[in-house]
Design an enzyme around this catalytic site. Structure first.
Site, PDB file in Angstrom:
ATOM      1  N   HIS A  52      -0.590 -35.168  -9.126  1.00  0.00           N
ATOM      2  CA  HIS A  52      -1.803 -35.169  -9.961  1.00  0.00           C
ATOM      3  C   HIS A  52      -1.560 -34.501 -11.306  1.00  0.00           C
ATOM      4  O   HIS A  52      -2.502 -34.081 -11.972  1.00  0.00           O
ATOM      5  CB  HIS A  52      -2.948 -34.473  -9.218  1.00  0.00           C
ATOM      6  CG  HIS A  52      -3.304 -35.157  -7.938  1.00  0.00           C
ATOM      7  ND1 HIS A  52      -3.935 -36.379  -7.897  1.00  0.00           N
ATOM      8  CD2 HIS A  52      -3.059 -34.820  -6.645  1.00  0.00           C
ATOM      9  CE1 HIS A  52      -4.098 -36.756  -6.638  1.00  0.00           C
ATOM     10  NE2 HIS A  52      -3.562 -35.829  -5.852  1.00  0.00           N
ATOM     11  N   GLU A  74       3.181 -16.995  -4.806  1.00  0.00           N
ATOM     12  CA  GLU A  74       3.800 -15.665  -4.850  1.00  0.00           C
ATOM     13  C   GLU A  74       5.233 -15.756  -5.395  1.00  0.00           C
ATOM     14  O   GLU A  74       5.660 -14.904  -6.178  1.00  0.00           O
ATOM     15  CB  GLU A  74       3.762 -15.044  -3.444  1.00  0.00           C
ATOM     16  CG  GLU A  74       4.450 -13.695  -3.289  1.00  0.00           C
ATOM     17  CD  GLU A  74       3.896 -12.583  -4.169  1.00  0.00           C
ATOM     18  OE1 GLU A  74       2.869 -12.757  -4.825  1.00  0.00           O
ATOM     19  OE2 GLU A  74       4.542 -11.517  -4.219  1.00  0.00           O
ATOM     20  N   ASN A 125       7.980  13.448   9.552  1.00  0.00           N
ATOM     21  CA  ASN A 125       7.966  12.180   8.823  1.00  0.00           C
ATOM     22  C   ASN A 125       8.031  11.077   9.870  1.00  0.00           C
ATOM     23  O   ASN A 125       8.981  11.027  10.650  1.00  0.00           O
ATOM     24  CB  ASN A 125       9.189  12.118   7.883  1.00  0.00           C
ATOM     25  CG  ASN A 125       9.378  10.756   7.259  1.00  0.00           C
ATOM     26  OD1 ASN A 125       8.421   9.993   7.118  1.00  0.00           O
ATOM     27  ND2 ASN A 125      10.615  10.445   6.895  1.00  0.00           N
ATOM     28  N   GLY A 126       7.016  10.216   9.920  1.00  0.00           N
ATOM     29  CA  GLY A 126       7.011   9.147  10.918  1.00  0.00           C
ATOM     30  C   GLY A 126       5.604   8.907  11.426  1.00  0.00           C
ATOM     31  O   GLY A 126       4.628   9.416  10.860  1.00  0.00           O
ATOM     32  N   CYS A 137       7.274  10.201   4.390  1.00  0.00           N
ATOM     33  CA  CYS A 137       7.109  11.518   3.779  1.00  0.00           C
ATOM     34  C   CYS A 137       8.499  12.041   3.455  1.00  0.00           C
ATOM     35  O   CYS A 137       9.498  11.478   3.876  1.00  0.00           O
ATOM     36  CB  CYS A 137       6.444  12.468   4.757  1.00  0.00           C
ATOM     37  SG  CYS A 137       4.873  11.830   5.368  1.00  0.00           S
ATOM     38  N   ARG A 190       8.956   9.654  -2.400  1.00  0.00           N
ATOM     39  CA  ARG A 190       8.697   9.154  -1.042  1.00  0.00           C
ATOM     40  C   ARG A 190       7.240   9.365  -0.624  1.00  0.00           C
ATOM     41  O   ARG A 190       6.787   8.834   0.376  1.00  0.00           O
ATOM     42  CB  ARG A 190       9.585   9.874  -0.028  1.00  0.00           C
ATOM     43  CG  ARG A 190      11.049   9.566  -0.159  1.00  0.00           C
ATOM     44  CD  ARG A 190      11.824  10.389   0.835  1.00  0.00           C
ATOM     45  NE  ARG A 190      11.477  10.046   2.200  1.00  0.00           N
ATOM     46  CZ  ARG A 190      12.069   9.107   2.904  1.00  0.00           C
ATOM     47  NH1 ARG A 190      13.049   8.421   2.390  1.00  0.00           N
ATOM     48  NH2 ARG A 190      11.688   8.861   4.134  1.00  0.00           N
ATOM     49  N   TRP A 229       3.056  11.408   2.449  1.00  0.00           N
ATOM     50  CA  TRP A 229       2.515  10.081   2.150  1.00  0.00           C
ATOM     51  C   TRP A 229       1.660   9.766   3.364  1.00  0.00           C
ATOM     52  O   TRP A 229       2.166   9.447   4.435  1.00  0.00           O
ATOM     53  CB  TRP A 229       3.653   9.084   1.981  1.00  0.00           C
ATOM     54  CG  TRP A 229       3.182   7.666   1.867  1.00  0.00           C
ATOM     55  CD1 TRP A 229       3.118   6.745   2.871  1.00  0.00           C
ATOM     56  CD2 TRP A 229       2.711   7.010   0.695  1.00  0.00           C
ATOM     57  NE1 TRP A 229       2.643   5.563   2.375  1.00  0.00           N
ATOM     58  CE2 TRP A 229       2.383   5.691   1.049  1.00  0.00           C
ATOM     59  CE3 TRP A 229       2.534   7.405  -0.627  1.00  0.00           C
ATOM     60  CZ2 TRP A 229       1.890   4.767   0.125  1.00  0.00           C
ATOM     61  CZ3 TRP A 229       2.043   6.478  -1.530  1.00  0.00           C
ATOM     62  CH2 TRP A 229       1.733   5.178  -1.147  1.00  0.00           C
ATOM     63  N   GLU A 250       7.046 -12.519 -13.433  1.00  0.00           N
ATOM     64  CA  GLU A 250       6.815 -11.128 -13.836  1.00  0.00           C
ATOM     65  C   GLU A 250       8.103 -10.340 -14.065  1.00  0.00           C
ATOM     66  O   GLU A 250       8.120  -9.444 -14.897  1.00  0.00           O
ATOM     67  CB  GLU A 250       5.884 -10.396 -12.862  1.00  0.00           C
ATOM     68  CG  GLU A 250       6.438 -10.158 -11.487  1.00  0.00           C
ATOM     69  CD  GLU A 250       5.424  -9.499 -10.561  1.00  0.00           C
ATOM     70  OE1 GLU A 250       4.564  -8.746 -11.017  1.00  0.00           O
ATOM     71  OE2 GLU A 250       5.526  -9.747  -9.340  1.00  0.00           O
ATOM     72  N   LYS A 261       6.508 -13.795  -8.715  1.00  0.00           N
ATOM     73  CA  LYS A 261       7.682 -12.898  -8.738  1.00  0.00           C
ATOM     74  C   LYS A 261       8.620 -13.315  -9.863  1.00  0.00           C
ATOM     75  O   LYS A 261       9.128 -12.485 -10.600  1.00  0.00           O
ATOM     76  CB  LYS A 261       8.454 -12.928  -7.408  1.00  0.00           C
ATOM     77  CG  LYS A 261       7.812 -12.274  -6.225  1.00  0.00           C
ATOM     78  CD  LYS A 261       7.737 -10.764  -6.282  1.00  0.00           C
ATOM     79  CE  LYS A 261       6.485 -10.277  -6.913  1.00  0.00           C
ATOM     80  NZ  LYS A 261       5.291 -10.075  -6.183  1.00  0.00           N
ATOM     81  N   LYS A 315       2.274  -0.468 -12.511  1.00  0.00           N
ATOM     82  CA  LYS A 315       2.245  -0.558 -11.046  1.00  0.00           C
ATOM     83  C   LYS A 315       0.813  -0.608 -10.538  1.00  0.00           C
ATOM     84  O   LYS A 315       0.498  -1.324  -9.608  1.00  0.00           O
ATOM     85  CB  LYS A 315       3.000   0.637 -10.445  1.00  0.00           C
ATOM     86  CG  LYS A 315       3.101   0.610  -8.931  1.00  0.00           C
ATOM     87  CD  LYS A 315       3.935  -0.570  -8.451  1.00  0.00           C
ATOM     88  CE  LYS A 315       3.812  -0.844  -6.977  1.00  0.00           C
ATOM     89  NZ  LYS A 315       4.144  -2.238  -6.654  1.00  0.00           N
TER      90      LYS A 315
HETATM   91  C1  F6R Z   1       2.652  -8.458  -8.480  1.00  0.00           C
HETATM   92  C2  F6R Z   1       1.839  -7.261  -8.448  1.00  0.00           C
HETATM   93  C3  F6R Z   1       0.415  -7.355  -8.901  1.00  0.00           C
HETATM   94  C4  F6R Z   1      -0.476  -6.625  -7.892  1.00  0.00           C
HETATM   95  C5  F6R Z   1      -1.921  -6.576  -8.411  1.00  0.00           C
HETATM   96  C6  F6R Z   1      -2.839  -5.944  -7.402  1.00  0.00           C
HETATM   97  O1  F6R Z   1       3.939  -8.207  -8.029  1.00  0.00           O
HETATM   98  O2  F6R Z   1       2.285  -6.207  -8.079  1.00  0.00           O
HETATM   99  O3  F6R Z   1       0.023  -8.674  -9.038  1.00  0.00           O
HETATM  100  O4  F6R Z   1      -0.409  -7.284  -6.670  1.00  0.00           O
HETATM  101  O5  F6R Z   1      -1.971  -5.854  -9.609  1.00  0.00           O
HETATM  102  O6  F6R Z   1      -2.459  -4.646  -7.124  1.00  0.00           O
HETATM  103  P1  F6R Z   1      -2.981  -3.895  -5.836  1.00  0.00           P
HETATM  104  O7  F6R Z   1      -2.466  -4.599  -4.648  1.00  0.00           O
HETATM  105  O8  F6R Z   1      -2.454  -2.498  -5.971  1.00  0.00           O
HETATM  106  O9  F6R Z   1      -4.478  -3.939  -5.901  1.00  0.00           O
END
Ligand code: F6R
Length: 610
Positions: free
Chosen positions: A506, A483, A100-101, A2, A27, A74, A490, A487, A605
């Site tokens: 294969h 993963e 906050n905590g 927070c 935050r 948060w 993207e 990374k 996001k």
């Molecule tokens: C990759 C990434 C996306 C999310 C995906 C699911 O770095 O951020 O692949 O993981 O869009 O998002 P959430 O977890 O918010 O459902």
């Protein structure tokens, strides 16, 4: 995670608090509130949602005061609503605080306070602190002493600012585990969870350390420990720009979030391990734990990075809970009329808790009568609200579009769920304790890996012009390969693929030549010898190899071009460590290519549309 801000001086604190909260909004942003003193009366105004909504509400009230505190929340305990927003006050409204905590022993403290007749208005852990301090005020102690005595009983983390209408000349602040900085002005003083909230007013700051309490008056500052030892504090001059400060001094939110992982994993574990029983306690699952333990099949549904976490979860659940587990993309699950049996439990993993496909899949499963469970980061998000039960990851707001700290927190929570179920089935206390002990060591092992940042940056320099990458891993580290590749693609826009290492022969092996960098995730586990054979196959075809290996593995150095060494842990937890260098590698390559790391092209996001 927070944001907190406070002011005492000769000016009207209300605009100062609102400006501070706007700077802190990144935050946490699910609700906000301020508390001020006017003629020894306390006035608290709270609002669900953004700080701008709080601001509108306050404008109509025409408030004026020289002392006040503000908070942007948060949520961790209790949904985002006005009641759970801070400040929280004691029963007669004379004392209020912002926090906050996370208070780990809040259930125990709350029980004791309820017995003493205290009434709770919110579902938060923070509210126990205000009543606990009040209980010492009622015994005749002054505010500072009451805060110290209360904090001696509190377990967990806190950044606190407290105001008492019967001692209107001061704000008492305290810190343990959550950041807190005091700003020193001329005839005025400030407090905030980070300097960005107060930098417009002063550059002179004092950083509080864990276990310290400070008393802010308009023209004085003093500090003690919670055990009442006087301490001298040094004043520092801030030289960073506001922009740098928001990112914690890092160049990008993604790097800040990668670096936060020791703390975020710690927060995911906090208060959730019962050492003596070698198991975990997850309040959000307590009502369904029997049903979950007895389930005949577990399904895990998610998208993107969260889906990768689910794949690791599958290995954990099958190895330790011996429950058949299937992982499916939410987008597929929702449209293929999945077979859902009576004793199925379905986990929906989502950082945001708002991903359209995951949400729709969850609603579909719920309609078919399944036990639907959430693993979410955002408290009060749609998935968190609509599932039957669930666990929060407590990673704090993730701002960089590429998910990093949310992933390691999801893995941590999956390990805690594994422990919970497995101990109720066949896992012995001793084995449960081994897992719990190893889990507690993970944050410091991550710290060690993060120290390799410069080394990884140098490797990134070598590979920044690559046009393809292959990531290979086995067992628990196959999802890490996926993963790592995600990374890379993207944020650096380099085509990258993840495969189980044995699958290479294969098909993908046809791609290997001197232009194909291959990242092997090769910790020393039961498949180590096999992965060494795969490394040799790539080497024989001229591929350039980066290996993520264990610290004590000196042999692998002879076979590969670059090694990044991570500490050893048990197999199920290894992905929490092996993924960190891959996050850093992708990050540095993207930076070197001059790309927008925090907001990669075409990505959002939170994917709230199909
Ligand atoms: C990759 C990434 C996306 C999310 C995906 C699911 O770095 O951020 O692949 O993981 O869009 O998002 P959430 O977890 O918010 O459902």
């Amino acid at each position: 995670m927070c944001g907190i801000v406070g002011y005492i001086g000769n000016k009207n604190c209300v605009p100062i608090l609102i400006n501070g909260l706007k700077r802190l909004e990144y935050r946490g942003y699910d609700s906000a509130g301020i508390g001020i003193l006017t003629d020894d009366n306390a006035i608290i105004v709270k609002q669900k949602g953004k700080v701008s909504l709080l601001e509108e509400k306050i404008e109509e009230l025409n408030l004026y005061s020289n002392i006040g505190i503000g908070h942007t929340r948060w949520a961790t305990h209790g949904i985002p609503n006005e009641m759970n927003a801070h400040p929280h006050s004691n029963n007669d409204g004379t004392l209020f605080l912002i926090h906050n905590g996370i208070i780990e022993n809040f259930h125990v403290l709350k029980k004791g306070l309820l017995k003493l007749g205290y009434q709770f208005k919110s579902e938060t852990d923070s509210e126990v602190i205000v009543h606990l301090i009040d209980s010492f005020l009622k015994k005749g102690f002054d505010l500072t002493k009451s805060v110290q005595l209360a904090l001696n009983e509190v377990e967990g983390t806190y950044g606190l600012a407290i105001v008492y209408s019967k001692e209107p000349d001061k704000i008492v602040v305290a810190r343990k585990g959550s950041p807190l900085v005091v700003g020193i002005g001329d005839g005025e003083n400030f407090v905030a969870s980070d300097v960005s909230a107060i930098l417009a007013y002063t550059k002179q700051v004092i950083y509080l350390e864990d276990g310290e309490v400070a008393i802010l008056k308009k023209d004085s500052f003093s500090a003690k420990t919670i055990y009442d030892k006087e301490i001298e504090k040094e004043v520092h001059e801030i030289t960073m720009s506001l922009d740098e400060i928001d990112r914690g001094g890092y160049a990008h939110f993604m790097l800040k979030e990668i670096m936060e992982q020791p703390e975020t994993v710690r927060n995911s574990i906090r208060g959730r391990i019962i050492d003596e029983d070698g198991t975990s306690i997850l309040g959000g699952l307590s009502d369904v734990v029997n049903e979950l333990t007895d389930s005949k099949r577990i399904l895990i549904t998610a998208c993107g990075t969260s889906w990768h976490a689910g794949l690791v979860g599958e290995y954990m659940f099958e190895q330790f809970c011996r429950i058949p587990t299937e992982v499916e993309y939410a987008s597929e699950f929702r449209y293929r009329n999945p077979i859902i049996e009576k004793n199925d439990a379905i986990f929906f993993i989502s950082q945001s808790g708002e991903t359209a496909d995951t949400l729709a899949a969850m609603r579909e499963a719920k309609m078919k009568g399944a036990l639907v469970l959430g693993i979410c980061n955002v408290v009060g998000s749609s998935i968190a609200r609509e599932t039957n039960a669930g666990v929060y990851t407590h990673a704090g707001p993730e701002i960089g579009v590429a998910s990093t700290k949310a992933f390691t927190s999801q893995l941590t929570v999956l390990a805690l769920i594994t422990l919970l179920i497995a101990r109720r089935k066949n896992l012995s206390r001793v084995d449960g304790k081994t897992i719990a002990d190893e889990l507690k060591l993970i944050p410091e092992k991550i710290e060690k890996i993060l120290k390799l940042n410069n080394e990884i940056e140098k490797i990134a320099e070598e590979f920044k012009d690559a046009t393809n990458f292959l990531y290979l891993g086995r067992g628990y580290n196959f999802p890490v390969a996926l993963e790592g590749a995600l990374k890379m693609k993207e944020i650096s826009y380099i085509h990258a693929e993840g495969y189980p290492a044995a699958e290479m022969k294969h098909g993908p092996i046809a791609l290997i030549d001197e232009n194909m960098p291959v990242v092997f995730i090769a910790p020393k586990d039961s498949t180590y010898e096999k992965i060494i054979s795969n490394i040799q196959e790539v080497k024989a075809r001229g591929g350039r190899i980066i290996a993520i290996a264990n610290e004590d593995d000196n042999e692998i150095d002879k076979l590969v071009d670059y090694t990044i060494k991570v500490p050893q842990t048990i197999r199920m937890l290894m992905p929490i460590l092996t993924v960190i260098p891959l996050q850093l590698l992708a990050y540095h390559i993207a930076v070197k290519k001059g790309l927008n790391v925090d907001q990669p092209r075409n990505l959002a996001k939170s994917v709230t549309v199909e």
